[in-house]
Design a protein around this motif. Structure first.
Motif: not given
Length: 430
Positions: A330-351
């Motif tokens: 039930k997470i309605q992510d209007t602008c898809g911030v999880h895909n633009l900022h969330g997951m790439p942010g985690i990838l950046g931290a791992i890198v």
């Protein structure tokens, strides 16, 4: 109805006036010019062109454009909520940058009871504001401007505390904010939108869509963000080769990310056509993913790999993960911030963590002190630094998730939706 209308008409003006008066008083008591800004602290034997203004202000201009034009127009894709996207972005950003100056100053730069501000504090305040606007993207269409201001008050505070722990206490390197800005903003916003969820939102899902002209406006935001992202990531890095390297690494990461975004968008579509949602958002993921390791010796080759992977992950998130989050959690992510900022942010931290331990100290030579000062001084080795980078990601996620759950409180029981509009139909929800 008249009482309700009057109540709504007064809430926002009263809140704006009170908040701004409080900010003015706090600035009057605690804020002063720093040595590069104050006439009193001017040194006659110093070259005026050594002033930090000439080094930092061009980057500040780029970051400022990203905050007010890039983020604002990126969210105009909603066909009946465009005026609110730009209008609320303007309001929230104007408040947040002032509050961020105070909160970051209290935690990072309080000397003799005063906060000394200059062009670098302006950049840092914009960074904090960017995190709030990322969260705004997750709750767009589901909150009133008053609720957005309340969210900003708490988010800026939590952002500043998290930033202080990471950069001040743990010695984390995160120049472009993969963790402090993007990961924090995304997951804070996702938790807020989950708490604010109400069943009747499903009835208006058809309005969470775009038309030709709204997509064109959103592409303006995309292009501005894409162009200025190298400045965003390098704005507060050390002068010299670290700043140069950060801009270059981001530049190539974005280019590779755009290529993989177009490829994946056509690949996952049943008819092979490009999806504008992917192009507008996933093409920027390379900038997010290069944020932490941008100042490190990532190499252009490594930057391109990071951007390439970021584009793939982001498109797959839009295509497959977002529907699951909405249906199951039930997470309605209007602008898809999880895909633009969330997951790439985690990838950046791992890198960032991997790069810290994988690149030998000898590769940096005399430049090691600017990138990893604690490693250069012998206080820690590269493995320890990498461990702190990983711990910082966990700390950020904890602050974002817990803060995003607590902050909304009971607001979801009595939602109010108002919009900056020229016609009554400019709403995402009826």
């Amino acid at each position: 109805m008249k009482d309700t209308s009057t109540n709504m008409r007064l809430k926002l003006p009263v809140a704006c006036f009170i908040l701004e008066i409080i900010l003015i008083i706090l600035f009057g008591v605690f804020v002063e010019y720093d040595r590069d800004t104050s006439a009193k602290l001017h040194k006659s034997d110093r070259n005026d062109y050594d002033n930090d203004f000439y080094y930092r202000y061009p980057s500040f201009q780029d970051v400022h454009v990203m905050i007010f034009i890039g983020f604002g127009f990126l969210m105009t894709f909603l066909q009946r909520y465009g005026f609110s996207s730009v209008g609320f972005n303007f309001l929230v950003a104007a408040f947040s940058l002032q509050w961020a100056t105070l909160m970051q100053g209290f935690l990072h730069g309080l000397h003799d009871g005063k906060i000394a501000i200059g062009v670098e504090s302006m950049i840092n305040a914009d960074f904090c504001t960017g995190s709030v606007l990322i969260s705004f993207g997750a709750v767009l269409g589901k909150t009133s401007p008053l609720q957005l201001l309340i969210m900003a008050i708490f988010e800026v505070t939590l952002f500043s505390v998290n930033e202080y722990i990471l950069l001040g206490l743990l010695g984390t390197r995160d120049a472009g904010g993969s963790m402090t800005i993007h990961t924090f903003g995304a997951y804070f916003g996702l938790m807020v939108t989950r708490i604010l969820y109400r069943p009747n939102l499903n009835k208006s899902k058809h309005k969470n869509s775009s038309v030709y002209h709204s997509d064109m406006f959103a592409m303006i935001g995309t292009i501005y963000l894409w162009m200025f992202w190298p400045s965003f990531n390098s704005a507060i890095t050390e002068h010299g080769d670290p700043q140069h390297r950060t801009a270059m690494n981001t530049y190539y990461s974005l280019a590779a990310c755009t290529m993989s975004t177009y490829a994946m968008s056509a690949l996952v579509a049943h008819d092979g056509k490009l999806d504008m949602v992917h192009i507008q958002n996933a093409a920027l993921a390379g900038g997010v993913a290069a944020g932490t390791a941008g100042e490190m010796m990532l190499t252009p080759f490594g930057s391109m790999i990071v951007g390439f992977l970021a584009g793939i992950i982001s498109v797959l998130g839009f295509k497959y993960l977002s529907p699951i989050l909405e249906e199951k959690l039930k997470i309605q992510d209007t602008c898809g911030v999880h895909n633009l900022h969330g997951m790439p942010g985690i990838l950046g931290a791992i890198v960032g963590a991997v790069t810290a331990v994988a690149i030998p100290k000898e590769v940096y030579g005399n430049g090691l002190e600017k990138v990893f000062p604690d490693v250069a001084s012998g206080e820690r080795d590269t493995s320890y630094q990498a461990g702190m980078q990983a711990v910082s990601l966990a700390v950020t996620l904890s602050f974002a998730i817990i803060g995003g759950v607590i902050v909304p409180g009971e607001e979801h029981h009595h939602q109010e939706l108002t919009a900056v509009r020229t016609e009554e139909s400019d709403k995402l929800n009826d």
